[in-house]
Design a protein around this motif. Sequence first.
Motif, PDB file in Angstrom:
ATOM      1  N   SER A   1       0.831  -1.213   0.000  1.00  0.00           N
ATOM      2  CA  SER A   1       0.000   0.000   0.000  1.00  0.00           C
ATOM      3  C   SER A   1       0.863   1.260   0.000  1.00  0.00           C
ATOM      4  N   GLU A   2       1.968   1.244   0.732  1.00  0.00           N
ATOM      5  CA  GLU A   2       2.873   2.399   0.746  1.00  0.00           C
ATOM      6  C   GLU A   2       3.517   2.596  -0.627  1.00  0.00           C
ATOM      7  N   ALA A   3       3.879   1.480  -1.280  1.00  0.00           N
ATOM      8  CA  ALA A   3       4.496   1.572  -2.607  1.00  0.00           C
ATOM      9  C   ALA A   3       3.507   2.148  -3.615  1.00  0.00           C
ATOM     10  N   ILE A   4       2.255   1.694  -3.563  1.00  0.00           N
ATOM     11  CA  ILE A   4       1.240   2.213  -4.473  1.00  0.00           C
ATOM     12  C   ILE A   4       1.017   3.713  -4.239  1.00  0.00           C
ATOM     13  N   THR A   5       0.951   4.110  -2.971  1.00  0.00           N
ATOM     14  CA  THR A   5       0.771   5.526  -2.642  1.00  0.00           C
ATOM     15  C   THR A   5       1.915   6.361  -3.207  1.00  0.00           C
ATOM     16  N   TYR A   6       3.140   5.844  -3.077  1.00  0.00           N
ATOM     17  CA  TYR A   6       4.310   6.552  -3.610  1.00  0.00           C
ATOM     18  C   TYR A   6       4.198   6.725  -5.124  1.00  0.00           C
ATOM     19  N   LEU A   7       3.831   5.660  -5.826  1.00  0.00           N
ATOM     20  CA  LEU A   7       3.752   5.720  -7.285  1.00  0.00           C
ATOM     21  C   LEU A   7       2.645   6.665  -7.744  1.00  0.00           C
ATOM     22  N   LEU A   8       1.517   6.658  -7.048  1.00  0.00           N
ATOM     23  CA  LEU A   8       0.393   7.506  -7.432  1.00  0.00           C
ATOM     24  C   LEU A   8       0.658   8.988  -7.152  1.00  0.00           C
ATOM     25  N   ASN A   9       1.552   9.266  -6.238  1.00  0.00           N
ATOM     26  CA  ASN A   9       1.815  10.652  -5.856  1.00  0.00           C
ATOM     27  C   ASN A   9       3.082  11.220  -6.482  1.00  0.00           C
ATOM     28  N   ARG A  10       3.652  10.496  -7.452  1.00  0.00           N
ATOM     29  CA  ARG A  10       4.793  11.053  -8.178  1.00  0.00           C
ATOM     30  C   ARG A  10       4.330  12.247  -9.012  1.00  0.00           C
ATOM     31  N   PRO A  11       5.220  13.183  -9.336  1.00  0.00           N
ATOM     32  CA  PRO A  11       4.829  14.365 -10.116  1.00  0.00           C
ATOM     33  C   PRO A  11       4.190  13.972 -11.447  1.00  0.00           C
ATOM     34  N   LEU A  12       3.152  14.716 -11.834  1.00  0.00           N
ATOM     35  CA  LEU A  12       2.503  14.472 -13.117  1.00  0.00           C
ATOM     36  C   LEU A  12       3.460  14.835 -14.260  1.00  0.00           C
ATOM     37  N   LYS A  13       3.357  14.108 -15.376  1.00  0.00           N
ATOM     38  CA  LYS A  13       4.302  14.304 -16.472  1.00  0.00           C
ATOM     39  C   LYS A  13       3.655  13.904 -17.793  1.00  0.00           C
ATOM     40  N   GLU A  14       4.330  14.223 -18.894  1.00  0.00           N
ATOM     41  CA  GLU A  14       3.895  13.732 -20.202  1.00  0.00           C
ATOM     42  C   GLU A  14       4.231  12.258 -20.327  1.00  0.00           C
TER      43      GLU A  14
END
Length: 320
Positions: free
Chosen positions: A306-319
């Motif tokens: 769950s922590e890993a998923i949260t980290y991936l979902l909260n990475r900066p938005l990009k093209e």
Amino acid sequence: MSIAVLGAGAFGTALALSLAREGHEICIWARDAATVDAINSDRRAPRLPGIPLPEAISASTDIATVARAGTLLLAVPMQSLHAVLTRIESPLAGQRLVACCKGVDLQELTGPTGVIAHAKPQAIPAILTGPSFADDIARNLPTALTLACRDEAAGTALQQQLSTGALRLYRTTDTSGAELGGALKNVIAIACGACIGEGLGDSARAALMTRGFAEMTRLAAKLGARPETLAGLSGLGDLALTCTSELSRNYRFGLSLGKHERFDPSLTVEGVKTAEAVSRLAAKLGIELPICAMVHEVGGGGTSVSEAITYLLNRPLKEE
């Protein structure tokens, strides 16, 4: 030219079966005397229960004798490959050594052909990889794989020698691309298994597969591989199979992480060590592989799914 298999696991034995059906005499090297006895006396493979072995397949614990074959299929775990090769005193000069394992060596941070080149520089390294399960090959079901060898003449000869009626081999000289595709897809399969085990759904898995493929191609390009290799059997093809089937150990390991269940410690899960090795390699090369990094963290117990998923979902938005 004669063929031998080093390693009596399911995949190596399945390849021996496939080749024996084409009339080849195949000798398998195994560490365990009981396994050798089961193959020679009982005509059965402990790792392929219910599938009888023909007389054309034999086994031995004498690695020096088995390694005299002109073509050696190295069907041992990636992290054991160097140790197995160094057990052989012969330089294996001019012999064709075909890696049938997937991963990145933790010590050398190279794929299987790099390990072969370092341990046996006078041999001809190659790799056989792609979307396949041992049971399918053993049961003679149609399978297509990539045969990668930088020596084009040797690669062509191997393609002819190892192809069978049900096992179709496609040839390339891009060993880097072929082995990186096979290695990294195991890491992404763990992530996809964890995603499904955590109950996050098929849409999330599709996203992980797609962004995972982007990481595979990013690292491969940095190491000089060709993009089209990653788009072929050894990359995209293997990724599609491994991320969607519970026959994959890496996917099942990820499922167990997501469901918070114990996984059989006796089973080799190549993606765990590969995630560690790839994280080191990415740091060395200065590139970002966030999914691989999270699999390394989760596989090592440092982060929860769950922590890993949260980290991936909260990475900066990009093209894209």
